[in-house]
Design a protein around this motif. Structure first.
Motif, PDB file in Angstrom:
ATOM      1  N   LEU A  38       0.808  -1.213   0.000  1.00 27.34           N
ATOM      2  CA  LEU A  38       0.000   0.000   0.000  1.00 27.34           C
ATOM      3  C   LEU A  38       0.843   1.266   0.000  1.00 27.34           C
ATOM      4  N   ALA A  39       2.089   1.152   0.495  1.00 26.08           N
ATOM      5  CA  ALA A  39       2.922   2.347   0.620  1.00 26.08           C
ATOM      6  C   ALA A  39       3.233   2.933  -0.753  1.00 26.08           C
ATOM      7  N   GLY A  40       3.017   4.224  -0.905  1.00 28.80           N
ATOM      8  CA  GLY A  40       3.330   4.896  -2.154  1.00 28.80           C
ATOM      9  C   GLY A  40       2.284   4.709  -3.233  1.00 28.80           C
ATOM     10  N   ARG A  41       1.130   4.142  -2.928  1.00 28.46           N
ATOM     11  CA  ARG A  41       0.084   3.935  -3.921  1.00 28.46           C
ATOM     12  C   ARG A  41      -1.207   4.615  -3.469  1.00 28.46           C
ATOM     13  N   PRO A  42      -2.066   4.947  -4.411  1.00 31.79           N
ATOM     14  CA  PRO A  42      -3.357   5.509  -3.999  1.00 31.79           C
ATOM     15  C   PRO A  42      -4.204   4.484  -3.281  1.00 31.79           C
ATOM     16  N   ALA A  43      -5.284   4.941  -2.646  1.00 30.87           N
ATOM     17  CA  ALA A  43      -6.100   4.051  -1.824  1.00 30.87           C
ATOM     18  C   ALA A  43      -6.715   2.936  -2.653  1.00 30.87           C
ATOM     19  N   LYS A  44      -7.251   3.257  -3.847  1.00 31.07           N
ATOM     20  CA  LYS A  44      -7.874   2.218  -4.652  1.00 31.07           C
ATOM     21  C   LYS A  44      -6.854   1.189  -5.120  1.00 31.07           C
ATOM     22  N   GLY A  45      -5.691   1.662  -5.534  1.00 30.01           N
ATOM     23  CA  GLY A  45      -4.646   0.725  -5.959  1.00 30.01           C
ATOM     24  C   GLY A  45      -4.185  -0.158  -4.827  1.00 30.01           C
ATOM     25  N   GLY A  46      -4.131   0.393  -3.604  1.00 29.01           N
ATOM     26  CA  GLY A  46      -3.731  -0.411  -2.459  1.00 29.01           C
ATOM     27  C   GLY A  46      -4.736  -1.496  -2.144  1.00 29.01           C
ATOM     28  N   VAL A  47      -6.026  -1.193  -2.257  1.00 31.42           N
ATOM     29  CA  VAL A  47      -7.050  -2.201  -1.998  1.00 31.42           C
ATOM     30  C   VAL A  47      -6.961  -3.336  -3.014  1.00 31.42           C
ATOM     31  N   LYS A  48      -6.752  -2.999  -4.285  1.00 32.85           N
ATOM     32  CA  LYS A  48      -6.618  -4.040  -5.299  1.00 32.85           C
ATOM     33  C   LYS A  48      -5.380  -4.894  -5.044  1.00 32.85           C
ATOM     34  N   ALA A  49      -4.295  -4.263  -4.625  1.00 27.81           N
ATOM     35  CA  ALA A  49      -3.072  -5.023  -4.348  1.00 27.81           C
ATOM     36  C   ALA A  49      -3.269  -5.960  -3.162  1.00 27.81           C
ATOM     37  N   GLU A  50      -4.014  -5.507  -2.132  1.00 29.63           N
ATOM     38  CA  GLU A  50      -4.277  -6.377  -0.988  1.00 29.63           C
ATOM     39  C   GLU A  50      -5.133  -7.570  -1.392  1.00 29.63           C
ATOM     40  N   LYS A  51      -6.121  -7.353  -2.243  1.00 29.10           N
ATOM     41  CA  LYS A  51      -6.957  -8.462  -2.707  1.00 29.10           C
ATOM     42  C   LYS A  51      -6.138  -9.460  -3.523  1.00 29.10           C
ATOM     43  N   LYS A  52      -5.230  -8.969  -4.342  1.00 25.96           N
ATOM     44  CA  LYS A  52      -4.383  -9.861  -5.122  1.00 25.96           C
ATOM     45  C   LYS A  52      -3.467 -10.672  -4.225  1.00 25.96           C
ATOM     46  N   LEU A  53      -2.901 -10.018  -3.209  1.00 22.89           N
ATOM     47  CA  LEU A  53      -2.050 -10.736  -2.272  1.00 22.89           C
ATOM     48  C   LEU A  53      -2.858 -11.725  -1.439  1.00 22.89           C
ATOM     49  N   LEU A  54      -4.087 -11.387  -1.123  1.00 26.50           N
ATOM     50  CA  LEU A  54      -4.953 -12.296  -0.376  1.00 26.50           C
ATOM     51  C   LEU A  54      -5.231 -13.559  -1.173  1.00 26.50           C
TER      52      LEU A  54
END
Length: 485
Positions: free
Chosen positions: A162-178
């Motif tokens: 999430l660091a250095g990314r916008p909020a929406k991009g961070g949520v998508k990255a967390e879902k991908k990692l999940l």
């Protein structure tokens, strides 16, 4: 000119087979031709390295240059009218057996899997699973199989991208990692013992659910900078992980009701707890005072980055009664508003601390808003004078008479033996010269003495003394110097 007989002898000697050396045998054994490896002898070992090969000797380069020339030569044609001479029989060495067909396995595949897992375990114990196991899995299939053993993945830190990314991009990255964790948890982290989640904002509940389903051996959980930690997730984790005994919630946004519900479920086995002080910490401390964690040994309360205007009211005697096994209490960055009172009842409620060796009550970076106790220090030294090795009272506001009574406990120890005190910090206190000289005389093992900013001492002696010689010099000066006015 040499005779024909001597030339024949030379030709036979050249054609005779050369005896194989130990290096040739190791070459055929460890680095056969075409395998992509070569041997490099060193002082005490023989190394097997990948191409490019080592520099060839001068004789080897000559032999390589002669071979193409001999292949290009055409046999001489006999003159007309003369029959062709019969070829002379020469001694040829037996052809070497051809290597087995197929690629060579290499030295990595020759190590048994059990031995390879033990080697990886030593590296993981020293530096952690990552990034070593991730890199080792790319070497070969055997290393990938060894690096995939769940026993090696006992400590894992998962940081959200999430660091250095916008909020929406961070949520998508967390879902991908999940989605990746849904496979990793049962296949890699089934024997996980220590888990750290850093900067997870939206998918904390699904991750904790996966941990509860796949990691029954979890003993330590740290949530740093995480949001959305619910009571249901913590209670579910406490029920699923029966060995969980350490919880670190510092710098995370967690409701006090969630922590209290977790302590009610797993408090009987909790040993270590880290919290960030806020307005909701009072409810958590109330649960601790109510004896919900009788096995708690370590409690740390951090004030965090933001300064809180609400002072922390902590009754030490009640905390000791509610947590009788408590050994370490740390208040980090909260010294400006941390008010405590040394009480005779509180000291007598801790039978397990009768052999205390280190006691640090120094105040550093305090302000005028802190209310300091002026009496009570004799209760500390009278209880632990025979075992204390380090005592730090710097910055405390005890009176001259109170400090004199406290340090007088070191003058007469049980059994007539010398006190074990070797480090004494009295910086910024109202200790008097007579009290200091009495302590130095009765403690022959005192190696460190800090008298900086002691207003009752004469000038020139307000400094730190290190070593037996400096401490004894301080004693001589105190005995010979006039008392300050």
């Amino acid at each position: 000119m040499a005779s024909p007989a001597s030339r024949k002898v030379r030709r036979r000697a050249r054609a005779a087979p050369r005896a194989r050396s130990a290096e040739d045998w190791w070459w055929d054994r460890l680095a056969p031709s075409g395998s992509g490896y070569h041997l490099l002898p060193s002082d005490s070992m023989l190394l097997v390295l990948s191409e490019p090969g080592p520099a060839r000797t001068r004789a080897q380069r000559r032999a390589a240059r002669r071979t193409p020339r001999a292949a290009r030569r055409t046999p001489r044609q006999p003159p007309p009218g003369r029959a062709a001479a019969k070829p002379k029989a020469t001694l040829r060495p037996d052809p070497a057996p051809s290597p087995e067909e197929g690629p060579d396995a290499g030295w990595g595949d020759r190590i048994p899997l059990e031995i390879l897992v033990q080697i990886f375990g030593l590296l993981v114990a020293a530096d952690g699973p990552m990034p070593f196991l991730g890199r080792a899995a790319r070497v070969c299939r055997r290393w990938q199989e060894a690096a995939s053993q769940p026993a090696l993945w006992h400590t894992v830190t998962l940081s959200s991208p999430l660091a250095g990314r916008p909020a929406k991009g961070g949520v998508k990255a967390e879902k991908k990692l999940l989605a990746s964790l849904e496979w990793l948890m049962p296949n890699r982290f089934s024997q996980l013992q220590r888990l750290t989640l850093i900067h997870w904002k939206s998918q904390v509940h699904p991750v904790l659910k996966l941990v509860g389903e796949s990691c029954p051996r979890l003993t330590f959980l740290k949530l740093s900078g995480c949001h959305g930690v619910t009571a249901d997730a913590l209670v579910m984790l406490a029920k699923a992980c029966c060995q969980l005994h350490s919880l670190d919630l510092q710098h995370s946004m967690v409701e006090s009701t969630a922590v209290v519900s977790f302590l009610e479920e797993a408090g009987s086995r909790m040993r270590k707890l880290w919290l960030t002080y806020s307005s909701q910490t009072t409810a958590i401390l109330g649960a601790l005072l109510g004896s919900c964690c009788p096995q708690l040994q370590v409690l740390e309360v951090s004030s965090g980055i933001n300064r809180n205007s609400i002072p922390l009211q902590l009754p030490v005697e009640a905390l000791q009664k509610g947590c009788p096994q408590l050994q370490i209490f740390v208040a980090v960055r909260a010294s400006r508003r941390l008010a405590f009172r040394i009480c005779r009842v509180g000291l007598m409620l801790t039978p397990l601390t009768s052999e205390l060796e280190q006691l640090h009550l120094g105040l550093y970076g305090t302000s005028d808003r802190l209310t300091l106790a002026k009496e009570g220090s004799p209760l500390l030294t009278q209880k632990w004078c025979h075992t204390l090795r380090e005592l730090d009272l710097s910055g405390q506001g005890f009176s001259e008479k109170d400090l004199e009574q406290a340090l007088a406990a070191f003058l007469s120890t049980p059994g007539g033996s010398h006190p074990a005190l070797c480090s004494l910090n009295l910086r910024g206190t109202r200790v008097t010269p007579s009290t200091v000289s009495s302590v130095i005389s009765s403690c022959p093992g005192l190696l460190y003495l800090n008298l900086e900013s002691c207003r009752c001492l004469p000038r020139g002696l307000k400094r730190a003394y290190r070593g037996l010689e400096e401490v004894q010099w301080c004693l001589e000066q105190l005995l010979t110097s006039p008392l300050p006015s």
